[in-house]
Design a protein around this motif. Structure first.
Motif, mmCIF file in Angstrom:
data_model
loop_
_atom_site.group_PDB
_atom_site.id
_atom_site.type_symbol
_atom_site.label_atom_id
_atom_site.label_comp_id
_atom_site.label_asym_id
_atom_site.label_seq_id
_atom_site.Cartn_x
_atom_site.Cartn_y
_atom_site.Cartn_z
ATOM 1 N N UNK A 237 57.081 36.748 20.283
ATOM 2 C CA UNK A 237 58.006 35.691 19.860
ATOM 3 C C UNK A 237 57.482 34.196 20.779
ATOM 4 N N UNK A 238 57.515 34.708 22.106
ATOM 5 C CA UNK A 238 57.196 33.469 22.925
ATOM 6 C C UNK A 238 55.699 33.083 22.969
ATOM 7 N N UNK A 239 55.446 31.842 22.520
ATOM 8 C CA UNK A 239 54.154 31.485 22.529
ATOM 9 C C UNK A 239 54.004 30.681 23.709
ATOM 10 N N UNK A 240 53.003 31.449 24.418
ATOM 11 C CA UNK A 240 52.723 30.762 25.846
ATOM 12 C C UNK A 240 51.125 30.522 25.927
ATOM 13 N N UNK A 241 50.830 29.241 26.094
ATOM 14 C CA UNK A 241 49.474 28.634 26.170
ATOM 15 C C UNK A 241 49.183 28.241 27.733
ATOM 16 N N UNK A 242 50.184 27.712 28.154
ATOM 17 C CA UNK A 242 50.370 27.130 29.506
ATOM 18 C C UNK A 242 50.102 28.078 30.674
ATOM 19 N N UNK A 243 50.443 29.191 30.386
ATOM 20 C CA UNK A 243 50.388 30.211 31.578
ATOM 21 C C UNK A 243 49.279 30.866 31.682
#
Lengths: 317, 298
Positions: free
Chosen positions: B1-7
């Protein structure tokens, strides 16, 4: 029972356009009279092509601009400029472009807490922070995002932040001005699911503005189709999508892509352009492009009529 | 659900690190920067750095040439002026005045310019027109001439010269701020702040101003050198700092008549002005390159 949270009657917004130094300013009719009721916990979708007055309507409902005439009733109170400040808490907006709607110099924490700082100055800073952090988790972001800047996030994450900010004041009404049209299709569904989830949980009423009919079909309860500043058809989603009655709605529906390659495509091609909102046509605004238009259509403007399924057309389908 | 591109492990460098990275690419700017640091150091520690009191007169050593020339001595490394004052000490103290002028002028003109610029960016059209026309009138005068007139009205002194220069430089800040404010005001985050109920003052200073600062900082750096140059010019014309103040422009004016007999009395203050202004301008150009997102290679 069934008291609408927002109702509009004959809402109009005109702009004056100056063309030259000495010529008389012309009047641009961005929104020339629209009525609607938004029930609590429901979603009302406004669809139409660019320039039909969708975004102007959003700006009127969120009290960014004053209507030229007509009444707007929010939570039982008639809106006038003097009580804008008090009603701000009930209506908030999520914008289309997630890259322009967050202040690039503010941290996420400041962006989320700003509405509280302005509207609840008596609330202690620690409580504000707790509420902002709760909201961050509610929209599906992680606690470590709290102290970052907007440029460190992707479009979908930014839109989550915008939604969180809009919800900080516990509004009853959320105006969604094309909230997903700037996002990738895969992210769109995530954001839409989040919005559905939040609506169930918080009992929000959505005014959903879009030109994407597939999204509306997934999302809305009622739909209003607009053309050149006027509503041409309003109905429940099922009725509108199964049996559109206004020729414009039918043309609009025929252009939505379907995921079935075998399906017969009977796309209606509209000729011509949207008439200029500067000319106040006497007849139906759609008549110049309509394949059913008669002389009556060009001479007189049809009214929006009907009980559940209202349509403004002399020759409804 | 959480879209993480920066981590994904790659952390973005801090804004200062990033700034230095772009600033470093411009060699002239780095030279200007280090010279400016030296200049500030001289200005800050002038009483301890200078070998003598800048106004003390050594009557036995009038117009002594610099140490490397015939007749010079290391007692007075850069020679002495017609009254027997040590040139090196006077130049170091002069840095102090120039720095003071730069700081005060930039502070006054930038702060008032930013306020007027913000006002005219947010004001109704008539007020905007009034402010901008007044600024156009100020800009229509040759800047040094206007400063001269103002000093003539206020009376010649370093303080009045600074006020006059600040007034002359201020319209640049007004125009720059207004232009950025008008561009920023269109953006959704400003509307979003209004929907949240932000008042005019909050919109101006908290929402919009921080996003307009980059060009203003560059203009501030460039104005710093203009202020020094104008103050020296006013001093040279006898309208700025008064003798015996060791201000560079005033020093030039005092020693005009010795231009053929003792080159060092005229050349050294002129050189000091030239190098300082050049260094600050180079640094300002580098600042612009580093701060302007349009010139950035990312």
């Amino acid at each position: 029972m069934n008291v609408p949270v927002v109702s509009a009657r004959g809402l109009q917004r005109f702009y004056e356009v100056k063309e030259g130094f000495l010529s008389k300013p012309k009047i641009l009719r961005a929104l020339s009279g629209i009525d609607f009721d938004l029930q609590p916990g429901k979603t009302l979708a406004i669809v139409g092509e660019s320039g039909c007055g969708k975004s102007t309507l959003a700006r009127l409902v969120t009290m960014i601009e004053e209507p030229t005439s007509g009444t707007l009733i929010i939570e039982g109170k008639e809106v006038s400029t003097s009580d804008w400040a008090g009603l701000r808490k009930s209506v908030q907006i999520v914008f289309q472009d997630p890259y322009g709607s967050l202040n690039p110099r503010h941290k996420i924490s400041d962006i989320l807490m700003e509405p509280l700082v302005i509207n609840r100055p008596d609330m202690p800073a620690s409580v504000r922070e707790i509420r902002a952090r709760e909201m961050l988790t509610l929209v599906g972001l992680r606690p470590e995002h709290f102290d970052r800047y907007p440029h460190m996030f992707s479009g979908g994450q930014r839109q989550r932040i915008s939604i969180a900010r809009a919800l900080m004041l516990d509004p009853k009404i959320l105006v969604l001005d094309e909230p997903v049209s700037a996002l990738d299709v895969s992210i769109q569904s995530q954001i839409l699911n989040l919005l559905v989830e939040l609506q169930d949980r918080l009992g929000l009423a959505y005014l959903f503005i879009s030109h994407d009919l597939s999204v509306v079909r997934h999302f809305a309860d009622d739909v209003i189709v607009m053309y050149l500043g006027r509503a041409v058809e309003r109905a429940t989603k099922e009725r509108l999508f199964n049996q559109p009655r206004h020729p414009y709605s039918k043309a609009l529906l025929s252009t939505t892509p379907r995921a079935d390659p075998e399906a017969k495509r009977d796309r209606i091609k509209l000729e011509g352009e949207l008439p200029s909102p500067l000319d106040n046509l006497p007849g139906c605004a759609f008549a110049p492009r309509c394949w059913l238009a008669t002389d009556a259509c060009r001479a007189q403007r049809p009214k929006l009529e009907g009980d559940d399924h209202q349509v403004a057309c002399f020759h409804p389908l | 659900m959480v879209d993480n591109t920066s981590s994904n492990g790659v952390t973005r460098p801090g804004p200062l690190r990033e700034f230095w990275y772009y600033f470093r690419e411009n060699r002239g700017a780095v030279f200007g920067f280090w010279f400016f640091v030296g200049f500030v150091f001289c200005a800050a520690f002038a009483p301890w750095l200078s070998p003598y009191d800048p106004t003390e007169q050594f009557r036995d050593h009038i117009l002594q040439p610099p140490a490397w020339q015939e007749g010079g001595s290391w007692t007075y490394p850069l020679g002495t002026d017609p009254l027997g004052r040590d040139m090196l000490s006077r130049l170091i103290s002069g840095a102090r005045y120039s720095f003071f002028v730069g700081i005060v002028v930039v502070t006054i003109s930038a702060s008032s310019g930013i306020i007027f610029g913000l006002l005219s960016g947010f004001a109704p059209r008539w007020l905007d027109s009034v402010i901008m026309r007044v600024m156009d009138i100020i800009l229509a005068f040759p800047s040094l001439l206007l400063a001269l007139v103002l000093v003539a009205i206020l009376g010649p002194s370093l303080t009045n010269a600074m006020i006059a220069i600040a007034i002359v430089l201020q319209p640049h800040f007004v125009r720059l701020t207004r232009a950025s404010v008008l561009a920023e005001r269109q953006k959704d985050y400003v509307t979003s702040a209004r929907v949240a109920g932000a008042g005019l003052r909050r919109l101006m200073f908290v929402t919009v101003l921080p996003n307009c600062l980059a060009p203003i900082i560059v203009q501030g750096a460039l104005s710093f050198s203009t202020a020094i140059l104008d103050a020296a010019a006013l001093g040279f014309l006898g309208m700025g700092a008064q003798p015996p103040t060791p201000e560079w422009g005033t020093m030039l004016a005092e020693s005009r008549e010795f231009i053929l007999r003792a080159w060092w009395v005229v050349t050294l203050p002129g050189l000091a002005i030239l190098v300082t202004v050049l260094a600050i301008n180079l640094m300002g150009d580098g600042l612009r390159d580093a701060l302007d997102p349009k010139l950035k290679r990312s």
